[in-house]
Design an enzyme around this catalytic site. Sequence first.
Site, short mmCIF file in Angstrom:
data_model
loop_
_atom_site.label_atom_id
_atom_site.label_comp_id
_atom_site.label_asym_id
_atom_site.label_seq_id
_atom_site.Cartn_x
_atom_site.Cartn_y
_atom_site.Cartn_z
N ASP A 298 -5.21 0.12 5.92
CA ASP A 298 -3.93 0.83 5.84
C ASP A 298 -3.84 1.65 4.55
O ASP A 298 -3.21 2.72 4.52
CB ASP A 298 -2.78 -0.18 5.92
CG ASP A 298 -1.54 0.41 6.56
OD1 ASP A 298 -1.55 1.63 6.83
OD2 ASP A 298 -0.57 -0.33 6.80
N GLU B 102 9.17 4.10 2.70
CA GLU B 102 9.18 2.68 2.35
C GLU B 102 8.63 2.41 0.96
O GLU B 102 9.05 1.49 0.28
CB GLU B 102 8.38 1.88 3.39
CG GLU B 102 9.04 1.76 4.77
CD GLU B 102 10.19 0.74 4.80
OE1 GLU B 102 10.66 0.31 3.73
OE2 GLU B 102 10.62 0.39 5.91
N LYS C 102 0.84 -1.22 0.00
CA LYS C 102 0.00 0.00 0.00
C LYS C 102 0.86 1.26 0.00
O LYS C 102 0.41 2.33 -0.42
CB LYS C 102 -1.00 -0.01 1.17
CG LYS C 102 -0.39 -0.12 2.57
CD LYS C 102 0.04 1.17 3.17
CE LYS C 102 0.98 0.95 4.34
NZ LYS C 102 1.45 2.19 4.96
N ASN D 89 4.89 8.67 2.63
CA ASN D 89 4.84 8.18 1.26
C ASN D 89 3.99 9.12 0.40
O ASN D 89 4.37 9.50 -0.69
CB ASN D 89 4.27 6.75 1.22
CG ASN D 89 5.23 5.77 1.86
OD1 ASN D 89 6.26 5.44 1.28
ND2 ASN D 89 4.93 5.33 3.07
N1 NAD Z 1 5.79 5.96 11.37
C1 NAD Z 1 4.68 5.28 11.36
O1 NAD Z 1 3.61 5.84 11.61
C2 NAD Z 1 4.69 3.82 11.05
C3 NAD Z 1 3.53 3.09 11.30
C4 NAD Z 1 3.50 1.73 11.03
C5 NAD Z 1 4.64 1.12 10.52
N2 NAD Z 1 5.76 1.86 10.28
C6 NAD Z 1 6.93 1.15 9.74
O2 NAD Z 1 7.91 1.04 10.77
C7 NAD Z 1 9.22 1.09 10.21
C8 NAD Z 1 10.00 2.18 10.89
O3 NAD Z 1 9.34 3.40 10.63
P1 NAD Z 1 9.62 4.74 11.45
O4 NAD Z 1 8.51 5.65 11.09
O5 NAD Z 1 9.83 4.45 12.87
O6 NAD Z 1 10.96 5.21 10.71
P2 NAD Z 1 11.93 6.41 11.06
O7 NAD Z 1 12.49 6.85 9.77
O8 NAD Z 1 11.22 7.39 11.96
O9 NAD Z 1 13.05 5.71 11.95
C9 NAD Z 1 13.81 4.67 11.53
C10 NAD Z 1 14.79 4.28 12.66
O10 NAD Z 1 15.63 3.23 12.15
C11 NAD Z 1 16.98 3.52 12.45
N3 NAD Z 1 17.88 2.97 11.46
C12 NAD Z 1 18.32 3.56 10.32
N4 NAD Z 1 19.19 2.74 9.69
C13 NAD Z 1 19.31 1.63 10.46
C14 NAD Z 1 20.05 0.44 10.33
N5 NAD Z 1 20.87 0.23 9.29
N6 NAD Z 1 19.92 -0.50 11.31
C15 NAD Z 1 19.09 -0.32 12.34
N7 NAD Z 1 18.36 0.80 12.51
C16 NAD Z 1 18.46 1.77 11.57
C17 NAD Z 1 17.06 5.02 12.50
O11 NAD Z 1 18.16 5.35 13.30
C18 NAD Z 1 15.71 5.41 13.08
O12 NAD Z 1 15.71 5.43 14.47
C19 NAD Z 1 9.03 1.31 8.70
O13 NAD Z 1 9.10 0.08 8.03
C20 NAD Z 1 7.61 1.87 8.60
O14 NAD Z 1 6.99 1.56 7.37
C21 NAD Z 1 5.81 3.18 10.54
#
Ligand code: NAD
Length: 333
Positions: free
Chosen positions: A240, A277, A187, A252
Amino acid sequence: MKIAVLGSGGWGTALALVLLENGHDVTLWSYTAEESAVLRETGENPMLKGVPLPKELKLTSDLECVKGCGAVVLATPSFAVRTTARAAAPLLDPGAVLVSVSKGIEKDTSLTLTDAIEQEVGDAHAIVALSGPSHAEEVGRHIPTVVVSASKDRSAAEQVQDLFMNERFRVYASDDVVGVELGAALKNVIALCAGISDGMGYGDNTKAALMTRGLTEIARLGVAMGGRRETFAGLSGVGDLIVTCTSMHSRNRRCGILIGKGTPTDQAVKEIGAVVEGYYAAANARTLAQKVGVEMPITEAAYQVLYEGKDPHGVILDLMTRERKHELEDSWV
Ligand SMILES: NC(=O)c1ccc[n+]([C@@H]2O[C@H](COP(=O)([O-])OP(=O)(O)OC[C@H]3O[C@@H](n4cnc5c(N)ncnc54)[C@H](O)[C@@H]3O)[C@@H](O)[C@H]2O)c1
């Protein structure tokens, strides 16, 4: 229960707070010591402004924090899920449940993230995908949110349901882990397209068409991969898709809007500042669709805009002038 959340972006932090509110002993692990220091010194996450981090939330950048945990939540961007699972694997307690909350398909292998995790930690650990319409910013503000906990292992899916569930965070359980993970990953591609359409100045008709036909092709791939069709009408599917395609919280969609207004893709991805993503998923889903032999015209169109620099106007025209089709593939058979 002692729980570690690996990845201190917006989502890892919001979920760590849910678990803390539910009375668990929670450690939030950051990828870098600097990131952890910012959380400690400012008392909040820059990705989740205005949401204070209580003192009871333990903060670290030492992966040893997974030792003794009954559950470990993986909340890194999808490209880092395997490496993080690999690093944590030797430190895990034997019965620890792993919870994948990232959304994506692995590059090169085309695996779902729970499959990539399983390859790293072995089959001794139950693995659960937690997914659904859930912006971190809203969960952080206690806005009622409903998600799904999916696993092949019923007791693990229900255990994770119990760990997270509270009066503002409702969790359903499902056995369709492939369907849940593919809906979540794909999505994001459609959300980028919806954003591009909005950025180009197209209207609600175009966006509704992209969402509806986008869901059709997501389900087509998902069913070919062994997912259940009904799952795509559920929280991690249409749920979603709605939240991602219609909200300005969606990075996105915001990235797509920039591209639709003429910003080059690499600059738009950089400008968003957090992981986009859908950008990665467009390439990985296209590869998977080609491997499985499933037609995904909108995902293909997204790839052409994002990776081949094609003009979105021309790409939309191509989509609109494809050969005529039946809406339901099994009409008049
Ligand atoms: N933000 C949302 O509302 C949300 C909701 C549901 C799912 N997600 C999913 O959760 C995942 C994380 O999203 P987010 O919003 O927290 O992202 P973000 O960009 O806010 O944070 C990502 C985190 O990952 C860390 N990171 C970067 N490179 C890394 C590496 N090589 N190894 C380990 N850690 C590393 C960064 O330091 C950062 O703390 C994504 O797949 C996203 O699709 C996000």
